[in-house]
Design an enzyme around this catalytic site. Structure first.
Site, PDB file in Angstrom:
ATOM      1  N   VAL A  47      -1.869   1.835  -1.726  1.00  0.00           N
ATOM      2  CA  VAL A  47      -1.012   1.040  -0.850  1.00  0.00           C
ATOM      3  C   VAL A  47      -1.458  -0.422  -0.836  1.00  0.00           C
ATOM      4  O   VAL A  47      -0.635  -1.341  -0.852  1.00  0.00           O
ATOM      5  CB  VAL A  47      -0.995   1.631   0.575  1.00  0.00           C
ATOM      6  CG1 VAL A  47      -0.348   0.664   1.559  1.00  0.00           C
ATOM      7  CG2 VAL A  47      -0.240   2.963   0.584  1.00  0.00           C
ATOM      8  N   GLU A  48      -2.760  -0.651  -0.815  1.00  0.00           N
ATOM      9  CA  GLU A  48      -3.268  -2.021  -0.713  1.00  0.00           C
ATOM     10  C   GLU A  48      -3.068  -2.832  -1.987  1.00  0.00           C
ATOM     11  O   GLU A  48      -2.642  -3.988  -1.925  1.00  0.00           O
ATOM     12  CB  GLU A  48      -4.756  -2.002  -0.340  1.00  0.00           C
ATOM     13  CG  GLU A  48      -5.043  -1.568   1.088  1.00  0.00           C
ATOM     14  CD  GLU A  48      -4.605  -2.599   2.114  1.00  0.00           C
ATOM     15  OE1 GLU A  48      -4.402  -3.773   1.746  1.00  0.00           O
ATOM     16  OE2 GLU A  48      -4.464  -2.229   3.290  1.00  0.00           O
TER      17      GLU A  48
END
Length: 359
Positions: free
Chosen positions: A161-162
């Site tokens: 996600v990051e």
């Protein structure tokens, strides 16, 4: 992460990949461009600099005084480095865009918000990239689970996600981002001044050239997008080379796992359990606290049994035609310590599970 930046990771994903810090060696300790109390600088980055975007800035002068007095930095070198920092007006515009604003209008009803958010991360191509990352760093992920009790799918979900597993770590020079936010963004100048202070200590300790390091527009770094304060508290040397490098995937894996352990991750605990029932008017979110009896009286029941004495949060996700409800458990709350968002935490968990199931 926070501490980490609680800004939506989607914005960070707009940036291209960052440069990685150079590997330090024994010779760096006698490098002529690194004096006592100073930090390593390449020849092109050293020397006296006149002018600069932050010249004659009283806040900068006060910051330099503090760093010299408190941490023993070389005044002239620090002045010369900050003189090379660039003020980035676009960073302030992005920060203002994310700042909370008062609203007089409540929710407008179902709009598929969760489906849209989830679709940014959980796609066939992204899942396959996650599988490749997991397979490549399987040993480090297993060791992180053994050391910190955090399963691989959570670590993989966070990094996915990051930064899309390192594909988009940000291209903004961290010194420029933090200087801009420390000295020209008064709303949060104190917080970012602390981050700049910690960043300078980090590069001095790890022998990085701070004018090379790049990350997000808010100063977040590496695979896991740690802010400098998170680096100081939670980053670990997981590959055993004597340095902590958040741009190294093994160090990042260990650091993310350590972060979760320190924020109350329960080994072998699940994250959330889906609920049957509907109660749109009931308060929801990771901060809520209910007993199972309270939720049962509102018409909810878990799809699998939960302990009768367990307190949970009530999570609500907009599916377009209805709301989907979940019982949030302690490990869901732990994920929100990385980013204070119900959508973010659920996306991390579900992405990690999708990658695990696709292996």
């Amino acid at each position: 992460m926070r501490y980490l930046a609680t800004f939506l990771p989607v914005v960070a994903l707009l940036s291209a990949c960052s440069s990685q810090p150079k590997t330090a060696s024994a010779e760096l300790h006698s490098n002529p461009f690194k004096g006592n109390g100073g930090f390593l600088l390449e020849p092109a980055h050293s020397g006296t600099v006149l002018g600069g975007d932050f010249s004659n800035n009283q806040a900068v002068n006060a910051f330099i005084d503090k760093m010299v007095r408190k941490h023993g930095f070389e005044r002239q070198q620090l002045h010369n480095v900050l003189a090379q920092a660039k003020n980035l007006d676009w960073v302030i515009r992005l920060m203002d865009r994310q700042a909370p604003t008062p609203t007089t209008q409540g929710p407008t009803g179902l709009n598929s918000a969760w489906i849209r958010y989830r679709s940014k991360f959980i796609t066939p191509d992204n899942v396959q990239n996650g599988v490749a990352f997991w397979n490549q760093y399987r040993d480090a992920l297993q060791r992180a689970q053994q050391t910190y009790g955090v399963p691989p799918e959570i670590i993989v979900g966070i990094i996915g996600v990051e930064t899309r597993w390192g594909r988009v770590m940000g291209k903004t020079r961290i010194l420029d981002a933090l200087a801009t936010l420390s000295f020209n963004y008064m709303r949060r100048a104190e917080y970012f001044g602390g981050e700049l202070e910690t960043f300078l200590l980090m590069v001095r300790e790890e022998n990085n050239d701070l004018l090379d390091l790049r990350g997000s527009f808010a100063g977040a770094m590496g695979y896991g997008q740690f802010m400098p304060s998170a680096f100081k508290q939670y980053a670990v040397d997981f590959n055993g080379d004597g340095h902590i490098n958040l741009w190294d995937p093994v160090d990042a894996i260990g650091s993310v796992a350590h972060y979760f352990q320190q924020h109350g991750w329960l080994t072998n605990g699940t994250v959330a359990v889906q609920a049957n029932g509907q109660a749109p008017g009931l308060e929801s979110g990771f901060k809520t606290r209910y007993t199972l009896a309270q939720l049962a009286s509102a018409g909810f029941s878990p799809i699998i049994p939960l302990e009768n004495n367990q307190q949970v949060s009530l999570l609500k996700f907009d599916m377009g035609t209805r709301y989907q409800y979940w019982y949030g458990l302690p490990n869901f709350y732990a994920i929100t310590r990385y980013n204070h968002s119900n959508h973010y935490a659920m996306a991390v968990w579900q992405l990690g599970e999708a990658v695990r199931d696709a292996r």
